[in-house]
Design a protein around this motif. Structure first.
Motif, mmCIF file in Angstrom:
data_model
loop_
_atom_site.group_PDB
_atom_site.id
_atom_site.type_symbol
_atom_site.label_atom_id
_atom_site.label_comp_id
_atom_site.label_asym_id
_atom_site.label_seq_id
_atom_site.Cartn_x
_atom_site.Cartn_y
_atom_site.Cartn_z
ATOM 1 N N ALA A 341 30.754 22.586 -46.254
ATOM 2 C CA ALA A 341 29.700 22.305 -45.269
ATOM 3 C C ALA A 341 28.312 22.421 -45.866
ATOM 4 C CB ALA A 341 29.839 23.241 -44.073
ATOM 5 N N GLU A 342 28.171 23.122 -46.990
ATOM 6 C CA GLU A 342 26.872 23.262 -47.660
ATOM 7 C C GLU A 342 26.577 22.072 -48.564
ATOM 8 O OE1 GLU A 342 24.703 25.341 -46.990
ATOM 9 O OE2 GLU A 342 25.563 27.268 -46.411
ATOM 10 N N ASP A 343 27.562 21.205 -48.786
ATOM 11 C CA ASP A 343 27.368 20.077 -49.693
ATOM 12 C C ASP A 343 26.277 19.147 -49.172
ATOM 13 O OD1 ASP A 343 28.316 17.030 -50.463
ATOM 14 O OD2 ASP A 343 28.695 18.452 -52.076
ATOM 15 N N VAL A 344 25.381 18.718 -50.086
ATOM 16 C CA VAL A 344 24.240 17.903 -49.668
ATOM 17 C C VAL A 344 24.659 16.487 -49.277
ATOM 18 C CG1 VAL A 344 22.558 19.178 -51.021
ATOM 19 C CG2 VAL A 344 23.814 17.308 -52.103
ATOM 20 N N VAL A 345 25.823 16.026 -49.754
ATOM 21 C CA VAL A 345 26.260 14.656 -49.478
ATOM 22 C C VAL A 345 27.019 14.569 -48.160
ATOM 23 C CG1 VAL A 345 27.654 12.710 -50.294
ATOM 24 C CG2 VAL A 345 26.370 14.107 -51.932
ATOM 25 N N ALA A 346 28.040 15.396 -48.005
ATOM 26 C CA ALA A 346 28.912 15.277 -46.831
ATOM 27 C C ALA A 346 29.001 16.550 -46.014
ATOM 28 C CB ALA A 346 30.311 14.852 -47.285
ATOM 29 N N GLY A 347 28.148 17.538 -46.304
ATOM 30 C CA GLY A 347 28.244 18.829 -45.628
ATOM 31 C C GLY A 347 28.125 18.752 -44.123
ATOM 32 N N ASP A 348 27.143 18.025 -43.637
ATOM 33 C CA ASP A 348 26.944 17.934 -42.187
ATOM 34 C C ASP A 348 28.127 17.247 -41.511
ATOM 35 O OD1 ASP A 348 24.551 19.240 -42.348
ATOM 36 O OD2 ASP A 348 23.336 17.409 -42.375
ATOM 37 N N ARG A 349 28.694 16.248 -42.188
ATOM 38 C CA ARG A 349 29.853 15.555 -41.612
ATOM 39 C C ARG A 349 31.052 16.490 -41.519
ATOM 40 N NH1 ARG A 349 31.200 10.535 -44.946
ATOM 41 N NH2 ARG A 349 30.208 11.669 -46.652
ATOM 42 N N VAL A 350 31.248 17.311 -42.564
ATOM 43 C CA VAL A 350 32.348 18.283 -42.546
ATOM 44 C C VAL A 350 32.177 19.251 -41.393
ATOM 45 C CG1 VAL A 350 33.424 20.193 -43.788
ATOM 46 C CG2 VAL A 350 32.820 18.113 -45.023
ATOM 47 N N ALA A 351 30.968 19.804 -41.259
ATOM 48 C CA ALA A 351 30.710 20.772 -40.195
ATOM 49 C C ALA A 351 30.899 20.148 -38.817
ATOM 50 C CB ALA A 351 29.292 21.322 -40.332
ATOM 51 N N GLN A 352 30.414 18.924 -38.657
ATOM 52 C CA GLN A 352 30.521 18.250 -37.364
ATOM 53 C C GLN A 352 31.981 18.025 -36.966
ATOM 54 O OE1 GLN A 352 28.564 14.457 -37.261
ATOM 55 N NE2 GLN A 352 28.802 14.214 -35.055
ATOM 56 N N VAL A 353 32.791 17.588 -37.922
ATOM 57 C CA VAL A 353 34.198 17.317 -37.636
ATOM 58 C C VAL A 353 34.954 18.600 -37.312
ATOM 59 C CG1 VAL A 353 36.374 16.531 -38.659
ATOM 60 C CG2 VAL A 353 34.286 15.201 -38.985
ATOM 61 N N VAL A 354 34.732 19.636 -38.106
ATOM 62 C CA VAL A 354 35.471 20.887 -37.931
ATOM 63 C C VAL A 354 35.064 21.611 -36.651
ATOM 64 C CG1 VAL A 354 35.923 23.172 -38.909
ATOM 65 C CG2 VAL A 354 35.867 21.167 -40.398
ATOM 66 N N LEU A 355 33.772 21.556 -36.332
ATOM 67 C CA LEU A 355 33.276 22.347 -35.198
ATOM 68 C C LEU A 355 33.336 21.616 -33.866
ATOM 69 C CD1 LEU A 355 30.158 24.031 -36.841
ATOM 70 C CD2 LEU A 355 32.421 25.029 -36.443
ATOM 71 N N GLN A 356 33.766 20.350 -33.858
ATOM 72 C CA GLN A 356 33.741 19.597 -32.608
ATOM 73 C C GLN A 356 34.667 20.200 -31.545
ATOM 74 O OE1 GLN A 356 35.221 15.578 -33.087
ATOM 75 N NE2 GLN A 356 36.638 16.201 -34.700
ATOM 76 N N GLU A 357 35.688 20.934 -31.970
ATOM 77 C CA GLU A 357 36.590 21.553 -31.007
ATOM 78 C C GLU A 357 36.510 23.074 -31.083
ATOM 79 O OE1 GLU A 357 40.531 19.923 -30.845
ATOM 80 O OE2 GLU A 357 39.877 17.996 -31.585
ATOM 81 N N TYR A 358 35.371 23.570 -31.552
ATOM 82 C CA TYR A 358 35.226 25.016 -31.708
ATOM 83 C C TYR A 358 35.420 25.766 -30.388
ATOM 84 C CZ TYR A 358 32.978 29.560 -32.237
ATOM 85 O OH TYR A 358 32.717 30.900 -32.226
#
Length: 546
Positions: A341-358
């Motif tokens: 999630a800290e990655d500058v390229v795809a970090g936000d996408r990872v966080a968004q996908v994982v947290l959508q059902e938090y």
């Protein structure tokens, strides 16, 4: 000074003389007749003709003239003749002919779909002949040329149908070649005394230029290309949803995930590219998500300086977006989620996908299959969402107090570290990370990187990789943190991941050189590169005889 005329060619069917014919209609007529005649006749000049055609095909692959005159039929018949008539194949220099013929087909089928279509629709289709070579009927050298040609034919819609007629065998052969070709190349060529190598293969590799070193380098390159082109052929079927059940065999997925690909053939999808293609299908995602080794491989690759890093990240995103396999994948990724999630390229996408059902996990009682994964998602929520909210509610006075405490903790941690109290230093750095405001990016970089160094000394490889990755990502692309690259290289070395260690070390050296034109490669980095180059050598798994 007397001038002597050069001897005139008396062969009315000479290819090279026909090429010089000024009348285009007569020239085409002669060449068409020659392409029909070559497979039916025997001549020492045939090798020269095919060598010339090979050079033309490699330099002008989009020129339709020769293919329109029956070239494909000629090459196909020559390959079939090579397979059926061993006495002819071993006569004069005919042993070179099937190699040249397969490469000529592959070059003309490479770019133009119409030429590829012509190759499979000619009176004698090229596919059965190339399939004979792919079976290894002659040697790995011809097998390589056949894999390349079939891959180009399979990449075009118009010609794919002719290749797919033999789908089951081609897929089976390609999987076998991808997993065994390096061993075969080593045992039949690289691993034997140079005096015992087949001379025609040595001649093809060097083209008369260079000695044994060049020959060995080219053999390595060709071996890797054979693997790459086999994977490319499989990718052509997988991208069309063909033979997915066979390609997704667990044993093969484990092997393909560690196939480099692209080192000398960067257009190839490589092993990771094939896995990404598989993950574009429901069956592929289901099968890949069940193989822990593949998920871990994707995770390590995503946290490295490898050229295939972004492709690995994209593949993980395809898996995380699928609700049927998401939690299975998260169970394996665990604490790596925050790193990604800290990655500058795809970090936000990872966080968004994982947290959508938090909220389902937090409030509806949905449980992960492992407590670590549950904590990881909660930690990701804390880092990406809650922490920002908390800091927005803090007064400037409270934030300033935290800044001062962080500065003090950095000094305390460094002092403890230099005194040899590594565990105590790591605990201090952990407190500093928890207190450090998000806008103190440089301080967070140092804290994570220093804690990574503590983890290294305590032999905690995975934790060191995690901290070094976060420090490196936070530092940004404009001024990446070199120390974190080096520490992650060491951590991957400690873990036994030679490829990731090598790529990080090379990136670390490259960064130092870019910052200073007089910078030399540090001795410790050179030692690491030597070690990992040896361990990542394509043929390192075989007994060394050379």
């Amino acid at each position: 000074m007397l001038k002597f005329d050069e001897p005139q060619c008396t062969n009315p069917s000479c290819f090279f003389c026909s090429m010089k014919e000024p009348n285009p209609f007569r020239r085409r007529s002669k060449l068409a007749a020659i392409f029909k005649e070559i497979p039916r006749t025997e001549s020492k000049d045939h090798v020269l003709v095919l060598s010339g055609l090979w050079n033309i095909a490699m330099s002008e692959p989009d020129d339709p003239e020769f293919p329109s005159l029956g070239l494909f039929e000629c090459m196909s018949k020559l390959i079939q003749k090579s397979i059926k008539n061993t006495a002819w194949l071993l006569k004069d220099q005919n042993i070179f002919i099937p190699y040249y013929a397969a490469h000529i087909i592959g070059s003309y089928a490479m770019n133009k779909e119409d030429l590829a279509s012509l190759a499979v629709e000619s009176k004698v289709s090229v596919v059965p002949a190339l399939l004979e070579l792919l079976r290894g009927r002659i040697s790995w050298v011809e097998q390589r040329a056949a894999a390349r040609a079939l891959g180009h034919l399979a990449s075009h819609e118009k010609s794919f149908g002719a290749v797919s007629v033999f789908e089951e065998e081609i897929v089976k052969l390609s999987m076998e070649i991808a997993t065994t070709c390096l061993k075969n190349v080593y045992e039949s060529f690289l691993g034997v005394e140079d005096s015992l190598r087949l001379k025609y293969q040595s001649d093809l590799l060097t083209r008369g230029l260079g000695g044994l070193e060049t020959e060995n380098q080219k053999a390595e390159e060709w071996g890797i290309q054979l693997q790459c082109w086999s994977l490319d052929l499989l990718n052509c079927f997988a991208s069309r949803g063909k033979s997915l059940d066979r390609i997704c065999e667990v044993g093969f997925l484990k092997k393909v995930s560690v196939m480099w690909g692209g080192l000398v053939n960067r257009k190839s999808p490589g092993g990771i590219g094939l896995i990404k293609t598989l993950c574009k299908t429901e069956l592929g995602r289901s099968r890949v998500s069940e193989v822990r080794e593949v998920i871990e491989r994707l995770c390590d690759l995503s946290r490295s300086s490898d050229d295939w890093k972004e492709m690995a990240l994209d593949t993980l995103l395809l898996l995380l977006k699928d609700s049927n396999v998401r939690y299975r994948v998260i169970d394996v990724l665990g604490h790596c989620l925050v790193d990604l999630a800290e990655d500058v390229v795809a970090g936000d996408r990872v966080a968004q996908v994982v947290l959508q059902e938090y909220h389902k996990i937090k409030y509806s009682g949905l449980k992960m299959s492992s407590e670590e994964a549950q904590r990881s998602i909660e930690n990701l929520w804390e880092v990406k969402v809650e922490r920002k909210k908390k800091e927005k509610l803090m007064s400037e006075t409270e934030l300033e107090e935290r800044r001062k405490m962080v500065k003090s903790l950095k000094k305390q941690g460094k002092k403890k570290f230099l005194m040899g109290f590594v565990e105590e230093a790591m605990e201090i750095y952990t407190v500093g990370i928890d207190l450090c405001p998000l806008d103190m990016i440089r301080d967070r970089v140092v804290l994570y990187s220093n804690r990574a160094q503590c983890c290294l000394l305590l032999k905690k490889a995975e934790s060191a990789i995690s901290d070094a990755t976060r420090a490196f990502c936070l530092s940004g692309v404009d001024d990446p943190h070199g120390k974190s690259l080096w520490r992650r290289s060491q951590a991957y070395d400690l873990k036994g991941s030679a490829r990731e260690s090598l790529m990080d070390c090379l990136a670390f050296v490259d960064q130092r050189i870019q910052h200073s034109s007089t910078e030399r490669v540090p001795y410790y980095a050179a030692q690491m590169i030597r070690k990992q180059m040896k361990d990542t050598w394509a043929f390192s798994g075989f007994d060394s005889k050379t």
